[in-house]
Scaffold this motif. Structure first.
Motif, PDB file in Angstrom:
ATOM      1  N   ALA A 205       0.817  -1.213   0.000  1.00 61.42           N
ATOM      2  CA  ALA A 205       0.000   0.000   0.000  1.00 61.42           C
ATOM      3  C   ALA A 205       0.852   1.266   0.000  1.00 61.42           C
ATOM      4  O   ALA A 205       0.517   2.245  -0.680  1.00 61.42           O
ATOM      5  CB  ALA A 205      -0.943  -0.002   1.198  1.00 61.42           C
ATOM      6  N   SER A 206       1.957   1.272   0.730  1.00 59.70           N
ATOM      7  CA  SER A 206       2.797   2.475   0.764  1.00 59.70           C
ATOM      8  C   SER A 206       3.410   2.749  -0.600  1.00 59.70           C
ATOM      9  O   SER A 206       3.528   3.897  -1.016  1.00 59.70           O
ATOM     10  CB  SER A 206       3.881   2.356   1.833  1.00 59.70           C
ATOM     11  OG  SER A 206       4.770   1.303   1.533  1.00 59.70           O
ATOM     12  N   GLY A 207       3.804   1.722  -1.316  1.00 59.52           N
ATOM     13  CA  GLY A 207       4.359   1.906  -2.655  1.00 59.52           C
ATOM     14  C   GLY A 207       3.303   2.339  -3.656  1.00 59.52           C
ATOM     15  O   GLY A 207       3.563   3.158  -4.538  1.00 59.52           O
ATOM     16  N   ILE A 208       2.100   1.803  -3.521  1.00 54.89           N
ATOM     17  CA  ILE A 208       1.010   2.173  -4.420  1.00 54.89           C
ATOM     18  C   ILE A 208       0.637   3.641  -4.212  1.00 54.89           C
ATOM     19  O   ILE A 208       0.540   4.415  -5.168  1.00 54.89           O
ATOM     20  CB  ILE A 208      -0.203   1.248  -4.197  1.00 54.89           C
ATOM     21  CG1 ILE A 208       0.140  -0.172  -4.670  1.00 54.89           C
ATOM     22  CG2 ILE A 208      -1.442   1.781  -4.911  1.00 54.89           C
ATOM     23  CD1 ILE A 208      -0.862  -1.230  -4.267  1.00 54.89           C
ATOM     24  N   LEU A 209       0.465   4.044  -2.966  1.00 56.69           N
ATOM     25  CA  LEU A 209       0.138   5.437  -2.664  1.00 56.69           C
ATOM     26  C   LEU A 209       1.323   6.357  -2.964  1.00 56.69           C
ATOM     27  O   LEU A 209       1.153   7.431  -3.549  1.00 56.69           O
ATOM     28  CB  LEU A 209      -0.288   5.576  -1.200  1.00 56.69           C
ATOM     29  CG  LEU A 209      -0.675   6.983  -0.740  1.00 56.69           C
ATOM     30  CD1 LEU A 209      -1.847   7.508  -1.555  1.00 56.69           C
ATOM     31  CD2 LEU A 209      -1.013   6.965   0.741  1.00 56.69           C
TER      32      LEU A 209
ATOM     33  N   ASP B 151       4.358  10.831  -5.615  1.00 58.95           N
ATOM     34  CA  ASP B 151       5.613  11.350  -6.182  1.00 58.95           C
ATOM     35  C   ASP B 151       5.648  11.323  -7.708  1.00 58.95           C
ATOM     36  O   ASP B 151       6.620  11.745  -8.323  1.00 58.95           O
ATOM     37  CB  ASP B 151       6.823  10.613  -5.604  1.00 58.95           C
ATOM     38  CG  ASP B 151       6.935   9.160  -6.038  1.00 58.95           C
ATOM     39  OD1 ASP B 151       6.220   8.728  -6.958  1.00 58.95           O
ATOM     40  OD2 ASP B 151       7.761   8.441  -5.433  1.00 58.95           O
ATOM     41  N   GLY B 152       4.591  10.828  -8.334  1.00 55.11           N
ATOM     42  CA  GLY B 152       4.500  10.838  -9.787  1.00 55.11           C
ATOM     43  C   GLY B 152       5.145   9.670 -10.487  1.00 55.11           C
ATOM     44  O   GLY B 152       5.051   9.549 -11.707  1.00 55.11           O
ATOM     45  N   SER B 153       5.788   8.774  -9.757  1.00 51.31           N
ATOM     46  CA  SER B 153       6.459   7.640 -10.397  1.00 51.31           C
ATOM     47  C   SER B 153       5.475   6.574 -10.891  1.00 51.31           C
ATOM     48  O   SER B 153       5.853   5.712 -11.670  1.00 51.31           O
ATOM     49  CB  SER B 153       7.466   7.005  -9.437  1.00 51.31           C
ATOM     50  OG  SER B 153       6.799   6.433  -8.326  1.00 51.31           O
ATOM     51  N   GLY B 154       4.223   6.649 -10.461  1.00 52.29           N
ATOM     52  CA  GLY B 154       3.231   5.655 -10.856  1.00 52.29           C
ATOM     53  C   GLY B 154       2.229   6.173 -11.866  1.00 52.29           C
ATOM     54  O   GLY B 154       1.099   5.689 -11.929  1.00 52.29           O
TER      55      GLY B 154
END
Length: 142
Positions: free
Chosen positions: A32-36, A41-44
């Motif tokens: 969840a932290s990586g998804i959010l 930060d715009g990387s997703g």
């Protein structure tokens, strides 16, 4: 007879099912932290719709369950704003240091027998236990 444990069991099953579907569906770990973080930060940007759907589901599904059953869970959250802000900051810092969160390391990492996930889960569980003990017993905050 008290059956509140069933909500925890159901929630755990849904989180595990969500992790499995996420991994099988796109080959990535449900952290969840990586998804959010990727949204913030715009990387997703390349898969922003998927990320927004995931975060939306995390927020909306519990609300839908509470609404449909008429049972809102008792969360035991403190009214102390300083504690809530401090806890949020510490969790955020911890997820950056550990390069992941409880859903990525704890749920998905342990189920994949990842040594890094097992170690990270042990560390954040110990940190949580120690923090609770200090805040509750020594400082009387919680």
């Amino acid at each position: 007879m008290e059956v509140d444990w069933i909500w925890g069991l159901g929630g755990g099953l849904l989180i595990g099912l969500g992790g499995a579907v996420f991994l099988l569906g796109n080959g990535r770990i449900m952290g969840a932290s990586g998804i959010l973080g990727g949204l913030l930060d715009g990387s997703g940007r390349s898969n922003a719709a998927e990320r927004i759907a995931f975060i939306g589901g995390v927020v909306l599904v519990p609300l839908l369950i509470a609404f449909s059953t008429g049972h809102a869970p008792d969360t035991h959250v403190t009214n102390n704003a300083a504690v809530l802000i401090g806890a949020g900051l510490l969790v955020g810092i911890g997820t950056r240091i550990a390069n992941g969160c409880t859903s990525g390391h704890g749920v998905c990492g342990i189920s994949r027998l990842s040594l890094r996930g097992i170690a990270a889960t042990g560390v954040f569980m110990l940190a949580g236990i120690l923090t609770l003990a200090v805040l509750r017993q020594l400082m009387g905050v919680i």
